[in-house]
Design a protein around this motif. Structure first.
Motif, PDB file in Angstrom:
ATOM      1  N   HIS A 150     -28.546 103.206  43.143  1.00  0.00           N
ATOM      2  CA  HIS A 150     -28.847 102.549  44.419  1.00  0.00           C
ATOM      3  C   HIS A 150     -30.259 101.978  44.406  1.00  0.00           C
ATOM      4  CE1 HIS A 150     -29.553 101.982  48.727  1.00  0.00           C
ATOM      5  NE2 HIS A 150     -30.568 102.835  48.646  1.00  0.00           N
ATOM      6  N   SER A 157     -31.945  93.154  43.975  1.00  0.00           N
ATOM      7  CA  SER A 157     -31.341  92.285  44.980  1.00  0.00           C
ATOM      8  C   SER A 157     -32.188  91.041  45.203  1.00  0.00           C
ATOM      9  CB  SER A 157     -31.158  93.040  46.302  1.00  0.00           C
ATOM     10  OG  SER A 157     -32.414  93.346  46.871  1.00  0.00           O
ATOM     11  N   GLU A 159     -32.891  89.634  48.024  1.00  0.00           N
ATOM     12  CA  GLU A 159     -33.798  89.850  49.160  1.00  0.00           C
ATOM     13  C   GLU A 159     -35.076  90.539  48.713  1.00  0.00           C
ATOM     14  OE1 GLU A 159     -33.959  92.392  53.361  1.00  0.00           O
ATOM     15  OE2 GLU A 159     -32.053  92.119  52.309  1.00  0.00           O
ATOM     16  N   ALA A 227     -35.738 100.302  52.720  1.00  0.00           N
ATOM     17  CA  ALA A 227     -34.642  99.756  51.909  1.00  0.00           C
ATOM     18  C   ALA A 227     -34.008 100.837  51.041  1.00  0.00           C
ATOM     19  CB  ALA A 227     -35.168  98.616  51.041  1.00  0.00           C
ATOM     20  N   SER A 230     -31.938 103.887  53.306  1.00  0.00           N
ATOM     21  CA  SER A 230     -30.972 103.462  54.314  1.00  0.00           C
ATOM     22  C   SER A 230     -29.819 102.778  53.605  1.00  0.00           C
ATOM     23  CB  SER A 230     -31.616 102.513  55.333  1.00  0.00           C
ATOM     24  OG  SER A 230     -31.979 101.289  54.714  1.00  0.00           O
ATOM     25  N   ASP A 231     -28.803 102.442  54.362  1.00  0.00           N
ATOM     26  CA  ASP A 231     -27.623 101.803  53.779  1.00  0.00           C
ATOM     27  C   ASP A 231     -26.890 101.047  54.873  1.00  0.00           C
ATOM     28  OD1 ASP A 231     -24.893 101.501  52.435  1.00  0.00           O
ATOM     29  OD2 ASP A 231     -25.975 102.646  50.908  1.00  0.00           O
ATOM     30  N   LYS A 232     -26.280  99.922  54.513  1.00  0.00           N
ATOM     31  CA  LYS A 232     -25.495  99.177  55.492  1.00  0.00           C
ATOM     32  C   LYS A 232     -24.274  99.966  55.944  1.00  0.00           C
ATOM     33  CE  LYS A 232     -26.928  94.660  53.705  1.00  0.00           C
ATOM     34  NZ  LYS A 232     -26.489  93.393  53.057  1.00  0.00           N
ATOM     35  N   ASP A 233     -23.776 100.813  55.065  1.00  0.00           N
ATOM     36  CA  ASP A 233     -22.638 101.683  55.374  1.00  0.00           C
ATOM     37  C   ASP A 233     -23.168 103.049  55.787  1.00  0.00           C
ATOM     38  OD1 ASP A 233     -20.362 103.161  55.516  1.00  0.00           O
ATOM     39  OD2 ASP A 233     -19.707 102.812  53.459  1.00  0.00           O
ATOM     40  N   ASN A 239     -28.026 106.464  52.527  1.00  0.00           N
ATOM     41  CA  ASN A 239     -28.264 107.391  53.639  1.00  0.00           C
ATOM     42  C   ASN A 239     -28.126 108.852  53.219  1.00  0.00           C
ATOM     43  OD1 ASN A 239     -28.841 105.549  55.702  1.00  0.00           O
ATOM     44  ND2 ASN A 239     -26.660 105.172  56.091  1.00  0.00           N
ATOM     45  N   HIS A 280     -31.228 105.194  61.022  1.00  0.00           N
ATOM     46  CA  HIS A 280     -30.230 104.173  60.734  1.00  0.00           C
ATOM     47  C   HIS A 280     -28.823 104.671  61.041  1.00  0.00           C
ATOM     48  CE1 HIS A 280     -32.455 100.832  58.864  1.00  0.00           C
ATOM     49  NE2 HIS A 280     -33.321 101.766  58.486  1.00  0.00           N
ATOM     50  N   GLU A 283     -27.979 104.581  64.567  1.00  0.00           N
ATOM     51  CA  GLU A 283     -28.121 103.224  65.118  1.00  0.00           C
ATOM     52  C   GLU A 283     -29.300 103.097  66.065  1.00  0.00           C
ATOM     53  OE1 GLU A 283     -24.414 101.914  66.755  1.00  0.00           O
ATOM     54  OE2 GLU A 283     -23.248 102.463  64.986  1.00  0.00           O
ATOM     55  N   LYS A 286     -31.467  99.677  65.680  1.00  0.00           N
ATOM     56  CA  LYS A 286     -30.980  98.412  66.233  1.00  0.00           C
ATOM     57  C   LYS A 286     -31.759  98.031  67.479  1.00  0.00           C
ATOM     58  CE  LYS A 286     -26.238  98.600  64.444  1.00  0.00           C
ATOM     59  NZ  LYS A 286     -24.787  98.588  64.794  1.00  0.00           N
TER      60      LYS A 286
END
Length: 459
Positions: A150, A157, A159, A227, A230-233, A239, A280, A283, A286
């Motif tokens: 990861h 990436s 980004e 970065a 954390s994780d988008k999922d 995470n 994260h 949420e 956000k």
């Protein structure tokens, strides 16, 4: 009467000396506590005492013993890996503020002598250290191939590469102030940790460091650590720090809610990584993007279990965060709620992502797995498959070994003569040189064993 039934507090350690982490594996170096760090943690302990153990506070835990600690009501966990020595020291200092010395901490002996605990009634609160070798709940990211992959994915990436290019001027400017340390975005944590540590403890360095360099170093370190941890999922490997500590959070809140369990206050003293992941996963970032970064020393995240107002008979969870030693708690909400979240909903929405055992941690960290396999719901299937394959290989090996042993024994037995008093191999003596052992007392003469058959003569 207050409606707070109990609280779980996750606290970051206080100030320390420089702490290097390998950018590829996050294996840490040696570090030690400072007097500043002890003072910061002690201040946090005093703040928590005024918040939860003062009858004038709206968050007062009414049924909790507050003068002399009841170790059935108060539990403390401290991370032992990585910055473990510093974290343990910070836990000690925090507890000194949470339960300060009390002259009532005394005992009357049989001879009627009264003995007060040292230092004016110092209170010794047990601390359970969490060793990574036995329990991965507070340091799951080391020795984890999937997490190392990861990290590599983040660094490769597009980004990240764009951010690294934009950060070029800063890393060029800071090179003269980090003395040989790698000036890259991959090493942003170590750059910031060195600069901020020297700025706090080295007067000459503090006078020479140009303005804004430490703030820029902090900004790039925040970007990097956010970065990585954390994780988008929600159930993704990024995470991991939040997923392993989550089991302790949920089980402790359930214990506090249960009337038959005396637990009312749980302190988890740890490092910064779980804060980022939890913010994260719940949420919270956000609505509050400022949380997507490294929390300051002696920060605290509190999960308060509250009883709903009458006639409500449900329990709710209120989350509060205090970033460092300045200011007070601020209330934050999970999953887009605008108020406290029902405990049942909170548990329902997050419990499936918790890693609850070493076995599940090992499965999540296995290399070469698809992303879907990293979710907790798939771990039982993975473990069963691996076990079945290993069992099949073991049984096959045992079968072949037994066949080999039987074959070897048959060959040996077919080439041997067994006698009552001695044993001679036919392969070693020619036929004419077989010794004549004569006739046995029972008038039975020794005969060679026939092919495929073993005979034993009576004694």
């Amino acid at each position: 009467m207050t409606d707070v039934l109990g609280v779980l507090v996750i606290a970051r350690n206080g100030d320390r000396t420089e702490y290097y982490q390998d950018p590829k594996t996050y294996e840490g170096s040696y570090t030690e506590s400072t007097a500043l760090g002890a003072a910061e943690s002690h201040q946090l302990g005093s703040f928590l005492r005024s918040t939860y153990m003062s009858s004038s506070s709206p968050s007062y835990i009414a049924d909790m013993k507050t003068d002399l600690v009841d170790t059935h009501e108060v539990h403390v966990h401290a991370k032992a890996g990585g910055e473990g020595t510093v974290i343990f020291d910070s836990a000690i200092a925090l507890l000194q503020g949470l339960f300060p010395p009390n002259p009532a901490n005394k005992i009357v002996l049989a001879n009627e002598t009264t003995v007060v605990a040292p230092l004016g009634g110092y209170q010794y609160v047990p601390i359970e250290t969490v060793e990574p070798g036995n329990d991965r709940s507070l340091e799951p990211w080391t020795d984890c191939p999937a997490f190392e992959q990861h990290i590599s994915n983040v660094h490769s990436s597009s980004e990240f590469k764009a951010a690294a290019k934009a950060a070029g001027p800063f890393f060029g400017a800071v090179r003269d102030y980090v003395f040989g340390r790698a000036t890259t975005l991959e090493n942003a944590w170590n750059i910031y940790d060195y600069v901020s540590t020297e700025l706090s403890h080295n007067k000459t360095y503090a006078h020479r460091l140009p303005p804004t360099l430490v703030e820029q170093a902090r900004g790039f370190a925040d970007y990097h650590e956010n970065a990585i941890f954390s994780d988008k999922d929600v159930g993704g490997i990024g995470n991991l720090a939040g997923r392993t500590i989550l089991h302790t959070v949920l089980s402790s809140l359930q214990r506090i809610a249960f009337n038959g369990d005396p637990l009312q206050f749980l302190l988890i003293e740890t490092s910064y990584q779980p804060f980022i992941s939890l913010f994260h996963m719940l949420e919270m970032t956000k609505e509050n993007p400022e949380l997507a970064g490294i929390p300051d020393y002696a920060s605290a995240l509190a999960f308060e279990l509250r009883r709903g107002p009458a006639p409500e008979d449900r329990d709710f969870i209120r989350m509060k965060f205090k970033n460092g030693t300045s200011g007070s708690f601020e209330t934050y909400h999970a999953f887009g709620h605008k108020s406290d979240i029902a405990a049942t909903e909170f548990i329902y929405r997050i419990e499936n992502y918790a890693i609850t055992s070493q076995k599940q941690w090992a499965a999540a960290c296995s290399s070469g797995l698809d992303d879907d396999w990293l979710h907790i719901g798939s771990q039982d299937a993975i473990s069963s498959t691996v076990f079945a394959i290993l069992a099949a290989v073991f049984l096959l090996g045992m079968f072949l070994l037994s066949k080999f042993v039987k074959s070897a024994r048959a060959k040996v037995q077919n080439n041997r003569i067994r006698l009552a008093d001695d044993e001679v191999s036919r392969s070693h003596l020619p036929q004419s040189q077989y010794p004549n052992y004569g006739t046995l007392s029972n008038n039975i003469v020794a005969q060679p064993a026939s092919m495929g058959e073993k005979q034993r003569l009576p004694l």
